[in-house]
Structure formats: structure tokens, C-alpha cells
Scaffold this active site. Structure first.
Site, mmCIF file in Angstrom:
data_model
loop_
_atom_site.group_PDB
_atom_site.id
_atom_site.type_symbol
_atom_site.label_atom_id
_atom_site.label_comp_id
_atom_site.label_asym_id
_atom_site.label_seq_id
_atom_site.Cartn_x
_atom_site.Cartn_y
_atom_site.Cartn_z
ATOM 1 N N SER A 124 59.348 23.075 47.104
ATOM 2 C CA SER A 124 58.054 22.575 47.576
ATOM 3 C C SER A 124 57.381 21.218 48.518
ATOM 4 O O SER A 124 58.171 20.511 47.851
ATOM 5 C CB SER A 124 57.564 22.519 45.833
ATOM 6 O OG SER A 124 56.380 21.928 45.632
ATOM 7 N N TYR A 148 59.977 16.757 38.466
ATOM 8 C CA TYR A 148 60.586 18.008 39.217
ATOM 9 C C TYR A 148 60.531 18.116 40.452
ATOM 10 O O TYR A 148 61.325 18.990 40.628
ATOM 11 C CB TYR A 148 58.760 19.146 38.653
ATOM 12 C CG TYR A 148 58.401 19.851 39.661
ATOM 13 C CD1 TYR A 148 59.155 21.581 39.587
ATOM 14 C CD2 TYR A 148 57.127 19.901 40.470
ATOM 15 C CE1 TYR A 148 58.993 22.621 40.348
ATOM 16 C CE2 TYR A 148 57.160 21.312 41.736
ATOM 17 C CZ TYR A 148 57.817 22.943 41.037
ATOM 18 O OH TYR A 148 58.231 23.987 42.173
ATOM 19 N N LYS A 152 63.814 19.833 42.973
ATOM 20 C CA LYS A 152 63.667 20.563 44.264
ATOM 21 C C LYS A 152 64.561 19.974 45.451
ATOM 22 O O LYS A 152 65.531 20.337 45.744
ATOM 23 C CB LYS A 152 62.445 21.090 44.691
ATOM 24 C CG LYS A 152 61.183 21.441 43.672
ATOM 25 C CD LYS A 152 62.294 22.712 43.692
ATOM 26 C CE LYS A 152 61.197 24.089 42.600
ATOM 27 N NZ LYS A 152 61.975 25.476 42.098
HETATM 28 P P1 NAD Z 1 57.102 31.924 37.377
HETATM 29 O O1 NAD Z 1 57.253 30.749 36.652
HETATM 30 O O2 NAD Z 1 56.101 32.596 37.637
HETATM 31 O O3 NAD Z 1 58.434 32.822 38.039
HETATM 32 C C1 NAD Z 1 59.098 31.956 37.830
HETATM 33 C C2 NAD Z 1 60.267 32.442 36.479
HETATM 34 O O4 NAD Z 1 61.486 32.486 36.933
HETATM 35 C C3 NAD Z 1 59.937 32.981 36.267
HETATM 36 O O5 NAD Z 1 59.915 34.715 35.718
HETATM 37 C C4 NAD Z 1 60.412 32.912 34.534
HETATM 38 O O6 NAD Z 1 60.994 33.930 34.050
HETATM 39 C C5 NAD Z 1 61.964 33.281 35.139
HETATM 40 N N1 NAD Z 1 62.943 31.679 35.055
HETATM 41 C C6 NAD Z 1 62.723 30.554 34.564
HETATM 42 N N2 NAD Z 1 63.518 29.870 34.311
HETATM 43 C C7 NAD Z 1 64.746 30.657 34.317
HETATM 44 C C8 NAD Z 1 65.893 30.510 34.253
HETATM 45 N N3 NAD Z 1 66.856 29.249 33.420
HETATM 46 N N4 NAD Z 1 66.805 31.651 34.036
HETATM 47 C C9 NAD Z 1 66.796 32.701 34.082
HETATM 48 N N5 NAD Z 1 64.782 33.253 34.882
HETATM 49 C C10 NAD Z 1 64.220 31.270 34.669
HETATM 50 O O7 NAD Z 1 56.809 30.258 38.969
HETATM 51 P P2 NAD Z 1 56.790 31.004 40.459
HETATM 52 O O8 NAD Z 1 55.217 30.190 40.926
HETATM 53 O O9 NAD Z 1 56.830 32.540 40.875
HETATM 54 O O10 NAD Z 1 57.614 30.267 40.867
HETATM 55 C C11 NAD Z 1 58.363 30.308 41.636
HETATM 56 C C12 NAD Z 1 59.740 29.647 41.948
HETATM 57 O O11 NAD Z 1 58.914 28.764 43.138
HETATM 58 C C13 NAD Z 1 59.711 28.163 41.348
HETATM 59 O O12 NAD Z 1 61.180 27.667 41.811
HETATM 60 C C14 NAD Z 1 58.441 26.979 41.763
HETATM 61 O O13 NAD Z 1 59.070 25.887 41.326
HETATM 62 C C15 NAD Z 1 58.647 27.584 43.461
HETATM 63 N N6 NAD Z 1 57.391 27.252 43.534
HETATM 64 C C16 NAD Z 1 56.140 27.525 43.049
HETATM 65 C C17 NAD Z 1 54.495 26.638 43.570
HETATM 66 C C18 NAD Z 1 53.898 27.276 42.946
HETATM 67 O O14 NAD Z 1 52.594 26.984 42.994
HETATM 68 N N7 NAD Z 1 53.591 28.334 42.182
HETATM 69 C C19 NAD Z 1 54.948 25.991 44.294
HETATM 70 C C20 NAD Z 1 56.191 25.507 44.761
HETATM 71 C C21 NAD Z 1 57.427 25.958 44.606
HETATM 72 C C1 UD1 Z 2 49.967 20.462 42.226
HETATM 73 C C2 UD1 Z 2 51.499 19.704 41.599
HETATM 74 C C3 UD1 Z 2 52.621 19.388 42.832
HETATM 75 C C4 UD1 Z 2 52.734 21.277 42.550
HETATM 76 C C5 UD1 Z 2 51.585 21.984 42.882
HETATM 77 C C6 UD1 Z 2 51.986 23.695 43.385
HETATM 78 C C7 UD1 Z 2 50.835 17.679 40.314
HETATM 79 C C8 UD1 Z 2 50.785 16.358 40.072
HETATM 80 N N1 UD1 Z 2 50.763 18.295 41.568
HETATM 81 O O1 UD1 Z 2 49.691 20.021 43.618
HETATM 82 O O2 UD1 Z 2 54.066 19.257 41.845
HETATM 83 O O3 UD1 Z 2 53.768 21.488 43.716
HETATM 84 O O4 UD1 Z 2 50.931 22.132 42.053
HETATM 85 O O5 UD1 Z 2 52.530 23.889 42.081
HETATM 86 O O6 UD1 Z 2 50.668 18.991 39.586
HETATM 87 N N2 UD1 Z 2 41.889 20.533 41.082
HETATM 88 C C9 UD1 Z 2 41.016 19.770 40.032
HETATM 89 N N3 UD1 Z 2 40.672 21.414 39.079
HETATM 90 C C10 UD1 Z 2 41.650 21.480 37.947
HETATM 91 C C11 UD1 Z 2 42.862 22.221 38.582
HETATM 92 C C12 UD1 Z 2 43.022 21.317 40.173
HETATM 93 O O7 UD1 Z 2 39.675 19.958 40.642
HETATM 94 O O8 UD1 Z 2 41.221 22.340 36.997
HETATM 95 C C13 UD1 Z 2 42.411 19.678 42.118
HETATM 96 C C14 UD1 Z 2 43.258 18.928 42.046
HETATM 97 O O9 UD1 Z 2 42.799 17.727 41.543
HETATM 98 C C15 UD1 Z 2 44.012 19.109 43.387
HETATM 99 C C16 UD1 Z 2 43.327 20.597 43.992
HETATM 100 O O10 UD1 Z 2 42.270 20.690 42.848
HETATM 101 O O11 UD1 Z 2 43.128 17.918 44.597
HETATM 102 C C17 UD1 Z 2 44.553 21.462 44.260
HETATM 103 O O12 UD1 Z 2 45.412 21.256 42.841
HETATM 104 P P1 UD1 Z 2 46.404 22.038 42.132
HETATM 105 O O13 UD1 Z 2 46.431 23.192 42.337
HETATM 106 O O14 UD1 Z 2 46.914 21.727 40.462
HETATM 107 O O15 UD1 Z 2 48.117 21.674 42.894
HETATM 108 P P2 UD1 Z 2 48.597 20.613 43.999
HETATM 109 O O16 UD1 Z 2 47.310 18.892 43.152
HETATM 110 O O17 UD1 Z 2 48.177 20.215 44.938
#
Ligand code: NAD
Ligand code: UD1
Length: 335
Positions: A124, A148, A152
Site C-alpha cells: 500500500s 496497518y 505492509k
Molecule cells: P478485502 O477485505 O475485500 O479482501 C481481503 C480478503 O482476505 C477478504 O476476502 C478476507 O476474507 C480475506 N482474509 C483476511 N484475512 C485472512 C486470513 N487470515 N486468511 C485468509 N483470508 C483472509 O480487502 P481488499 O480491499 O480486497 O484488499 C486486498 C489487499 O489489498 C489487502 O491485503 C489490503 O491490505 C490491500 N490493500 C487494499 C487497499 C484498499 O484500499 N482496498 C489499499 C492498499 C492495499
Molecule cells: C486510507 C488509509 C490508508 C489506506 C488507504 C487505502 C487512513 C488515515 N488512511 O487512506 O492507510 O492505505 O485508505 O485503503 O485511514 N474522506 C472524507 N470523508 C469520508 C471518507 C474520506 O472526506 O467519509 C476523505 C479523506 O479525508 C481523504 C480522502 O477522502 O482526503 C480519501 O480517504 P480514504 O478513502 O479513507 O483514503 P486515504 O485517506 O488515502
């Protein structure tokens, strides 16, 4: 390629599966369903018109992993499984270190035991912490500001040590994933309250929430609201397939930003969603959220060049696909 997908029933995993299967790869999903949906897997099968295996299992469970590796014999792993809520990670850090770090170590042990030598890992942009300059490139110092983000970075460091003797690992540092599959059949459906901006906007659009709360409008950005690099989940999915294609015995460890290179503010994203649904969406401005940065934008140059991948979808593609998913499935995967 035969690819074991941990966390494949989740948001990004399910979208990646569709692209993976469509490209002709074989897949097997390993997910404990703590935040994923079996229904998402059924829909992936329909969308890709292809079957694949699934085991409900936890990556902290070495025996369950062992069985899955024996059954499927993967050549590569795409590792999405993990916990991802920043606030929860501050309250329950050990759950995060256990799931995300110890779970990843179990997975690497199983890979070792079954001669599986390639892994693509969901990292991330949060590993960068507060940006010292923009756009963020992969040489920017890393300094996560919450557990978190620490998990990563720890897994990235573990992979760096692991990726030798013919083993290769690619960490993809996602910026802000948004949107849904163009069909509207799969999308983001968190078990608890949403963590990120786009699902909140979607809930306002569908009338589940009265107004979006904007967390601060006094940042040093175009309109005072936070700026992020929103990457369409289908573009993100394709970055994983591009990464798999570059991995070989000599590849070792690599890290890439996955973003568009374009920043969008909260107000701009809200306006884009409003255009999609044909009405202005209400908001109220509240205090800044602690831990937020003004601006986070990727330099995707390294991925563009080395992976021959770039984002092709726009913010409007993201809002329209998100709305398509939300309108067709107001209660997510619940039937
Ligand atoms: P998500 O929660 O939708 O998917 C994660 C999946 O992993 C889920 O289906 C959950 O059931 C499964 N899981 C969790 N813990 C587990 C375990 N111990 N064993 C087996 N399965 C498990 O999340 P996502 O948004 O699809 O994210 C996927 C990956 O990307 C994650 O590692 C997350 O940290 C990373 N990531 C997500 C974002 C985002 O904004 N969505 C941003 C940066 C990184
Ligand atoms: C968040 C996480 C970051 C993670 C990323 C992607 C925090 C502090 N950071 O970041 O670690 O990697 O998600 O999963 O939680 N916002 C509003 N109203 C809302 C929600 C969000 O104004 O109800 C704003 C936030 O202040 C920000 C932007 O929208 O400026 C995006 O927010 P968000 O989607 O939570 O992502 P990140 O802040 O980038």
C-alpha cells in the site's frame, strides 16, 4: 499459469480473478471469508465463464495451506489476504501483526514446502507515511504511521529477504482503489462500515446516508479538500497479471507503485459521482480526520516501463461502475 489467490473472495481479489481467468490462467482461491463473499466467487465464475477451486481457510493455518498447495500445485501466488482497516489496526495491533505478518510467513513456508517460487503481494502507498515530495516514487523514504502500514512494510522486507535462489516477489503499492467491474455484478461490499471515501459517496447516492462528511476543507490543495490518486480496480487487477508476466528465476524482489499519476480531490470525486447519478450530492464539512495527509499522488513511471502496464480507466469510469454495482446490489452480495 496456475495461481493460488489468497483473499480472492474480497474486493480486489475478486476483480483480479476475473481478469486472471479471462487471460487464460488457472486459479484457486484460499480465503477465510472474514471480509469476503462466496457469492462474489460464483459471480466471478459467471463473468469469466470458467470454474476454479475454493477452500475456506486461514493463512495462519499451515495445515490448511499445505492441503491447498498439495491439491492445486500452484506455480505462483497472488497474496491479497489480510486485514486493512487503519483505525482498527491502532486499536488491535496484534490482530494485524498476526494476520498480515505471521499469516504471510505461514504462506511463504507453505510455498517453500511445495516449491512455489513466485508471489505478488498487496502492499500500500500507506508505507510512505507523510509525503516529503510529490508525486511519490518508489525511492521516496518509507515511514508508516500506523500498525496497518507497518505490517505492509514488514511483509515487503520479509519478501526482500525471501526472494533469492530463484524465488521472486513483487510488491504492488496500491494507491486508492475504487470502482467496480463494468458489469456491476461484483464490487466492494465490506462486512462492517466502509473504510474509504468512494463507498461512503455511493451510500449517499443511494440514499442510505444523508450527506457525505468531508474531513476538512482547509488543506493546501486546489479546493482545500484532500487529494488522492484513485485507481480503478480493474486497472489494478491487470497490474497483478502484468507483474506475474515479468517474474522469473532471476527477478528477485521488486516494488511498484500502482496509481494513475493524477490527483483528485474529495470535492472533485463527489462532483464526478453526482454527474454519474444526475444530481448534486449533499455534503457537510467536518473536522480533519487524524492521520490524513493533504495530498497523495503516485508516480507510476516504474510500473509503466517495467511492467508495460498503465491505468486506462478514468475517474468517471470508476464512479459509473461503482454506481452500476451499487444500484444493482443495494445490499451488496446479500440476497
Ligand atoms: P478485502 O477485505 O475485500 O479482501 C481481503 C480478503 O482476505 C477478504 O476476502 C478476507 O476474507 C480475506 N482474509 C483476511 N484475512 C485472512 C486470513 N487470515 N486468511 C485468509 N483470508 C483472509 O480487502 P481488499 O480491499 O480486497 O484488499 C486486498 C489487499 O489489498 C489487502 O491485503 C489490503 O491490505 C490491500 N490493500 C487494499 C487497499 C484498499 O484500499 N482496498 C489499499 C492498499 C492495499
Ligand atoms: C486510507 C488509509 C490508508 C489506506 C488507504 C487505502 C487512513 C488515515 N488512511 O487512506 O492507510 O492505505 O485508505 O485503503 O485511514 N474522506 C472524507 N470523508 C469520508 C471518507 C474520506 O472526506 O467519509 C476523505 C479523506 O479525508 C481523504 C480522502 O477522502 O482526503 C480519501 O480517504 P480514504 O478513502 O479513507 O483514503 P486515504 O485517506 O488515502
Amino acid at each position: 499459469m496456475r495461481v493460488l489467490v489468497t483473499g480472492g473472495a474480497g474486493y480486489i481479489g475478486s476483480h483480479t480473478l476475473v481478469e486472471l481467468l479471462t487471460e487464460g490462467h488457472e486459479a484457486f482461491v484460499f480465503d477465510n471469508l472474514s471480509n469476503g463473499h462466496e457469492e462474489a466467487l460464483s459471480r466471478v465464475k459467471q463473468l469469466a465463464n470458467k470454474d476454479f477451486g475454493f477452500v475456506k481457510g486461514d493463512i495462519r493455518d499451515g495445515e490448511a495451506l499445505d492441503k491447498a498447495f498439495l491439491e492445486f500445485k500452484p506455480e505462483a501466488v497472488i497474496h491479497f489476504a489480510g486485514l486493512k482497516a487503519v483505525g482498527e489496526s491502532v486499536e488491535q495491533p496484534l490482530a494485524y501483526y498476526e494476520n498480515n505478518v505471521a499469516g504471510s510467513v505461514e504462506l511463504l513456508k507453505a510455498m517453500g514446502a511445495h516449491d512455489c517460487k513466485k508471489i505478488v503481494f498487496s502492499s500500500s502507498a500507506t508505507v510512505y507515511g507523510t509525503p516529503q515530495y510529490l508525486p511519490l516514487d518508489e525511492d521516496h523514504p518509507v515511514s508508516p504511521v500506523n500498525p496497518y502500514g507497518q505490517t505492509k512494510l514488514m511483509v515487503e522486507n520479509i519478501l526482500k529477504d525471501w526472494a533469492q535462489d530463484g524465488r521472486s516477489a513483487t510488491a504492488l503499492r496500491y494507491f486508492n482503489p475504487v470502482g467496480a467491474h463494468v458489469s456491476g455484478r461484483i464490487g466492494e461490499d465490506p462486512h462492517d462500515i466502509p473504510n474509504n471515501l468512494m463507498p461512503y459517496i455511493a451510500q449517499v447516492a443511494i440514499g442510505k446516508r444523508e450527506a457525505l462528511q468531508i474531513f476538512g476543507d482547509d488543506y493546501e490543495t486546489r479546493d482545500g479538500t484532500g487529494e488522492r490518486d484513485y485507481i480503478h480496480v480493474t486497472d489494478l487487477a491487470n497490474a497483478h497479471i502484468a507483474a506475474l508476466g515479468t517474474m522469473n528465476e532471476a527477478a528477485g524482489f521488486s516494488v511498484y507503485n500502482v496509481g494513475t499519476g493524477q490527483g483528485t480531490t474529495v470535492k472533485e470525486l463527489l462532483a464526478a459521482y453526482g454527474e454519474t447519478v444526475g444530481q448534486e450530492l449533499p455534503f457537510e464539512t467536518v473536522q480533519r480526520r487524524s492521520g490524513d495527509v493533504a495530498s497523495s499522488v503516485a508516480s507510476p513511471k516504474k510500473a509503466n516501463e517495467a511492467l508495460n502496464w498503465s491505468a486506462t480507466l478514468s475517474v468517471h469510469d470508476a464512479t459509473s461502475s461503482s454506481w452500476n454495482w451499487q444500484a444493482q446490489n443495494p445490499d451488496g452480495y446479500a440476497q
